[in-house]
Design an enzyme around this catalytic site. Sequence first.
Site, PDB file in Angstrom:
ATOM      1  CE1 TYR A   1     -30.497  -0.235 -56.228  1.00 27.40           C
ATOM      2  CE2 TYR A   1     -31.242  -1.396 -54.369  1.00 27.40           C
ATOM      3  CZ  TYR A   1     -31.346  -0.831 -55.418  1.00 27.40           C
ATOM      4  OH  TYR A   1     -32.688  -0.598 -55.823  1.00 27.40           O
TER       5      TYR A   1
ATOM      6  CG  HIS B   1     -35.170   4.924 -52.579  1.00 28.45           C
ATOM      7  ND1 HIS B   1     -36.230   4.965 -52.154  1.00 28.45           N
ATOM      8  CD2 HIS B   1     -35.138   4.888 -54.001  1.00 28.45           C
ATOM      9  CE1 HIS B   1     -37.000   4.581 -53.113  1.00 28.45           C
ATOM     10  NE2 HIS B   1     -36.006   4.286 -54.231  1.00 28.45           N
TER      11      HIS B   1
HETATM   12  C1  HEM Z   1     -32.038   0.253 -62.942  1.00 31.62           C
HETATM   13  C2  HEM Z   1     -32.825   0.648 -61.991  1.00 31.62           C
HETATM   14  C3  HEM Z   1     -32.517   1.051 -60.620  1.00 31.62           C
HETATM   15  C4  HEM Z   1     -31.448   1.762 -60.180  1.00 31.62           C
HETATM   16  C5  HEM Z   1     -30.357   2.492 -60.922  1.00 31.62           C
HETATM   17  C6  HEM Z   1     -31.554   2.155 -58.655  1.00 31.62           C
HETATM   18  C7  HEM Z   1     -30.647   2.693 -57.797  1.00 31.62           C
HETATM   19  C8  HEM Z   1     -30.870   2.689 -56.552  1.00 31.62           C
HETATM   20  C9  HEM Z   1     -29.732   3.057 -55.706  1.00 31.62           C
HETATM   21  C10 HEM Z   1     -28.344   4.016 -56.247  1.00 31.62           C
HETATM   22  C11 HEM Z   1     -29.856   3.149 -54.631  1.00 31.62           C
HETATM   23  C12 HEM Z   1     -29.217   3.420 -53.197  1.00 31.62           C
HETATM   24  C13 HEM Z   1     -28.331   2.349 -52.735  1.00 31.62           C
HETATM   25  C14 HEM Z   1     -27.563   2.069 -51.473  1.00 31.62           C
HETATM   26  O1  HEM Z   1     -26.892   2.888 -51.363  1.00 31.62           O
HETATM   27  O2  HEM Z   1     -27.725   1.321 -50.517  1.00 31.62           O
HETATM   28  C15 HEM Z   1     -31.274   2.463 -54.455  1.00 31.62           C
HETATM   29  C16 HEM Z   1     -32.032   2.297 -53.368  1.00 31.62           C
HETATM   30  C17 HEM Z   1     -33.323   1.829 -53.438  1.00 31.62           C
HETATM   31  N1  HEM Z   1     -34.053   1.413 -54.661  1.00 31.62           N
HETATM   32 FE1  HEM Z   1     -33.478   1.272 -56.461  1.00 31.62          FE
HETATM   33  N2  HEM Z   1     -32.758   1.424 -58.343  1.00 31.62           N
HETATM   34  C18 HEM Z   1     -33.341   0.945 -59.370  1.00 31.62           C
HETATM   35  C19 HEM Z   1     -34.487   0.178 -59.540  1.00 31.62           C
HETATM   36  C20 HEM Z   1     -35.246  -0.170 -58.231  1.00 31.62           C
HETATM   37  C21 HEM Z   1     -36.553  -0.805 -58.488  1.00 31.62           C
HETATM   38  C22 HEM Z   1     -36.989  -1.478 -59.447  1.00 31.62           C
HETATM   39  C23 HEM Z   1     -37.152  -0.625 -56.972  1.00 31.62           C
HETATM   40  C24 HEM Z   1     -38.126  -1.168 -56.537  1.00 31.62           C
HETATM   41  C25 HEM Z   1     -38.982  -2.470 -56.642  1.00 31.62           C
HETATM   42  C26 HEM Z   1     -36.060   0.421 -55.960  1.00 31.62           C
HETATM   43  C27 HEM Z   1     -36.052   0.471 -55.009  1.00 31.62           C
HETATM   44  C28 HEM Z   1     -35.201   1.031 -53.965  1.00 31.62           C
HETATM   45  C29 HEM Z   1     -35.362   1.220 -52.680  1.00 31.62           C
HETATM   46  C30 HEM Z   1     -36.469   0.724 -51.751  1.00 31.62           C
HETATM   47  C31 HEM Z   1     -34.092   1.769 -52.332  1.00 31.62           C
HETATM   48  C32 HEM Z   1     -33.700   2.143 -50.630  1.00 31.62           C
HETATM   49  C33 HEM Z   1     -33.169   1.186 -49.952  1.00 31.62           C
HETATM   50  C34 HEM Z   1     -32.670   1.357 -48.766  1.00 31.62           C
HETATM   51  O3  HEM Z   1     -33.401   1.696 -47.798  1.00 31.62           O
HETATM   52  O4  HEM Z   1     -31.463   0.947 -48.664  1.00 31.62           O
HETATM   53  N3  HEM Z   1     -34.924   0.359 -57.014  1.00 31.62           N
HETATM   54  N4  HEM Z   1     -31.586   2.361 -55.839  1.00 31.62           N
END
Ligand code: HEM
Length: 365
Positions: free
Chosen positions: A341, A74
Amino acid sequence: MPSDSIAPTEEQSAPLTGRSRLVRLGGVGVVILCVVGGFLYLGGWLSPNALTPGRFVDEFERMGGIHSGFRRNHAKGVCVRGFFDSNGQGARLSKAVVFRPGRVPVIGRFSLGGGDPHVTDDLSTVRGLGLQFSLPDGEEWRTAMVDLPVFPFKDPRAFYDNLLASQPNPNTGKPDPEKMAAFAASHPETVQALAIIKSHAPSSGFDNAAYYSLNAFRFVRADGASTYVRWTLVPVQPYGAGTGASQDKNFLFDELIASIHQHPLQWRLLMTVAQPGDPTDNATILWPEGREQVDVGMLTLDSVESEETSPARDINFDPLVLPAGMAPSNDPLLSARSAIYSQSFTRRAGETKEPSEITPSEVRK
Ligand code: HEM
């Protein structure tokens, strides 16, 4: 001298002989080995196949590249502010202060899935919304949602294995069809979830998309009773199916910025209440139709800012930052997300910040 004297015994006060020194040094060595071993174990060095947060983030970096200061997933985003007006109905489900009638400030970030902060906008790319609600008692509620009705992977291992299976073949530039077929054969739940996702046409923009928590959470009432919920932000802006006709690289973000400058954007926050037996540990499965939905209030977003100037750039929208009255479910994605995260946040926090694709001048009226 009383029997509980703390005077040294003969053995303790005797000068250390060469042998007892060695024994003691040996003891210190064992302690150091245990500590070092513990760190190696936690870092995954002793188990090369273990899926650690570091390995997961390494894989995101391999897929999307390393972009200094940006999120490893993201990565492309823009920040917003507004407020949440609670209508008091949520207090039936949870004692969380956010559900008492009244208004709380909110800061958030819209994003596109993937590790490239300069990717071209595309309707088929997953859209995300991270929110932080600041409660009057100093607590915070953070949530990161996407515009998909279910998640394609039931646990972190399935997500990771899918990243590995979808690595492009250097000769064709495309994923190896055999590896993809093998993944699908061993993950029928992903195949089912993708069918549900494909049956929902993506909306035309960030502003008229619904955003889903996907993971279940346990809500706890003031009397101690608890219930499982999933939440959805349902847009007040009318749905329009996207055509994808725009050629502009940032068309989704540009339309969001124009829309928020015209009028505040609003979403109703609906809590879907589980019945006994509904799966709380598997975000690939929809709960049955007809589950009770409690409308707990209205989210209004009325200002937009580049992440270069917004404090939301440096927020980790960790889904486990929950106020009293909300607790995680047994969904294995939740603790994995929190740990991964944090790993992504730690890496980006220590890096030089490069300019965002959506610059401060792009968000000005
Ligand atoms: C094992 C499952 C998942 C992994 C490995 C993953 C991984 C990641 C990572 C590495 C980030 C960046 C975090 C940061 O640097 O702050 C991220 C951001 C994000 N993830 Fe996930 N994610 C997963 C599941 C999900 C799910 C289920 C959702 C929604 C229900 C989701 C929604 C988001 C969103 C909206 C962001 C951006 C948030 C922001 O603007 O900082 N993710 N994710």
